[in-house]
Design a protein around this motif. Structure first.
Motif, short mmCIF file in Angstrom:
data_model
loop_
_atom_site.label_atom_id
_atom_site.label_comp_id
_atom_site.label_asym_id
_atom_site.label_seq_id
_atom_site.Cartn_x
_atom_site.Cartn_y
_atom_site.Cartn_z
N ASP A 1 49.37 -9.98 -17.71
CA ASP A 1 48.68 -8.70 -17.80
C ASP A 1 47.42 -8.74 -16.96
O ASP A 1 46.81 -9.78 -16.79
N LEU B 1 41.24 -6.84 -16.70
CA LEU B 1 40.41 -5.72 -16.29
C LEU B 1 39.00 -6.14 -15.92
O LEU B 1 38.35 -5.51 -15.09
N LEU C 1 39.67 2.80 -18.97
CA LEU C 1 39.91 1.70 -19.90
C LEU C 1 39.09 0.47 -19.55
O LEU C 1 38.63 -0.26 -20.44
N ARG D 1 40.27 -3.56 -26.27
CA ARG D 1 40.64 -3.11 -24.93
C ARG D 1 41.95 -3.77 -24.48
O ARG D 1 42.81 -3.13 -23.90
N ARG D 2 42.07 -5.07 -24.74
CA ARG D 2 43.28 -5.77 -24.30
C ARG D 2 44.51 -5.29 -25.07
O ARG D 2 45.58 -5.10 -24.50
N GLN E 1 45.47 -2.04 -23.63
CA GLN E 1 46.10 -2.24 -22.33
C GLN E 1 47.55 -2.68 -22.49
O GLN E 1 48.43 -2.26 -21.74
#
Length: 324
Positions: free
Chosen positions: A6, A9, A88, A132-133, A136
């Motif tokens: 992944d 960010l 995000l 956040r993860r 995502q």
């Protein structure tokens, strides 16, 4: 070997300002525009005073221009914050929670409130970075635990104390066709996941609504931890801020090795040295030399392993022999 990764960010960099906000630039722009308009009026009425007399320190016109420039700067900053609130990578707090709610996610309670404690212990909530993860990765929830990303999603949902997971299929050589191996890293201590966490992951991934029919029961194991010590020696110039520099370097090195605390993540000597190399606001180096005493060589964990820094030490050596 094919592995799902992944996007991190945090490595995308800061979200750029949609409206660059610079107070001094706004003052100059408004002043220039005002002078142009004023000179146009003077061309019609020469009796009006010259524009240069309007910008003396005791002239209210200058104060008015500065007030306008300040309000424009604040407005642009608010616009930029509004943009960050919906992206995000940069959103935070309640704005992030609204983004998470799009996929039915709420901020999790890591440790519940304990009113019996003296003094009472408040609940520990999931951090913005963790939420956040999960947001995502939430797109992976549309699948059963088939693709790598979906296995990561469902494993992370199994227990709030899971820091990260690594998924291995048959192509890894660690399991046979139809089998899946899940390596779990815990948030607490050195990352060794307790049996309760492993059982939660196994239960989550073995559910008939999650595990594909073609997969056998999933193997869940705790990551094997490689312990190491970090020792960094800084050579700095004499000055009153050397302790502040040491603390800043300690924070950066700690953040770096914490980020490398996951399965198969290599810890490099050069990476630690880079984290310890800092500059001031003008880009000038604040450290004369960085010496990484420990680890002496790169740490290369295997598929089931994760490296954990059990101690982090940063010391400073003041350079007295200056060459002018």
């Amino acid at each position: 070997m094919s592995r799902f990764e992944d996007i991190d960010l945090a490595r995308l960099g800061g979200v750029p300002d949609l409206f660059p906000a610079n107070y001094e630039a706004e003052v100059d722009a408004i002043r220039a525009s005002f002078i142009a308009r004023w000179n146009a009026k003077r061309a019609i009425n020469p009796a009006l005073p010259a524009a240069d007399t309007l910008f003396l320190e005791n002239n209210s016109t200058l104060t008015l221009i500065e007030e306008c420039a300040w309000r424009v700067t604040l407005a642009k900053q608010q616009y930029n914050d509004a943009v960050r609130a919906v992206m995000l990578a940069s959103t935070w707090g309640i704005y992030l929670e609204h983004r998470a709610s799009e996929f039915g996610l709420t901020r999790r309670v890591i440790d519940p409130v304990n009113p019996q404690a003296i003094p009472p212990v408040p609940a520990v909530l999931e951090s913005d970075e963790e939420l956040r993860r999960r947001r995502q990765m939430a797109v992976e929830a549309v699948s059963t635990a088939g693709p790598y990303g979906a296995y990561i999603w469902w494993a992370l949902e199994a227990h709030p104390q899971i820091k990260s997971v690594a998924i291995y299929g048959p192509e890894s050589g660690l399991v046979d066709p139809g089998e899946v191996l899940v390596i779990v890293l815990d948030k607490r201590g050195d990352g060794t996941a307790p049996q309760a966490v492993l059982d939660a992951v196994s239960s989550k991934l073995s559910a008939a609504t999650v595990r594909p029919l073609t997969d056998r029961p999933v193997f869940v194991e705790a990551a094997e931890i490689i312990l190491y010590d970090v020792s960094v020696k800084l050579t700095v110039l004499p000055g009153p801020d050397n302790e502040l520099i040491r603390q800043r370097v300690l924070a950066r090195v700690t953040a770096h090795v914490t980020d490398r605390h996951k399965a198969e993540a290599i810890v490099t000597v050069s990476g630690i040295a880079a984290a310890a190399s800092i500059v001031d606001e003008q880009g000038k180096a604040l450290i004369e030399e960085v010496e990484v005493i420990s680890p002496a060589a790169n740490i290369v964990p295997g598929p089931k392993e994760a490296a954990f820094a059990q101690s982090i030490t940063v010391t400073t050596d003041v350079l007295n022999d200056l060459v002018l």
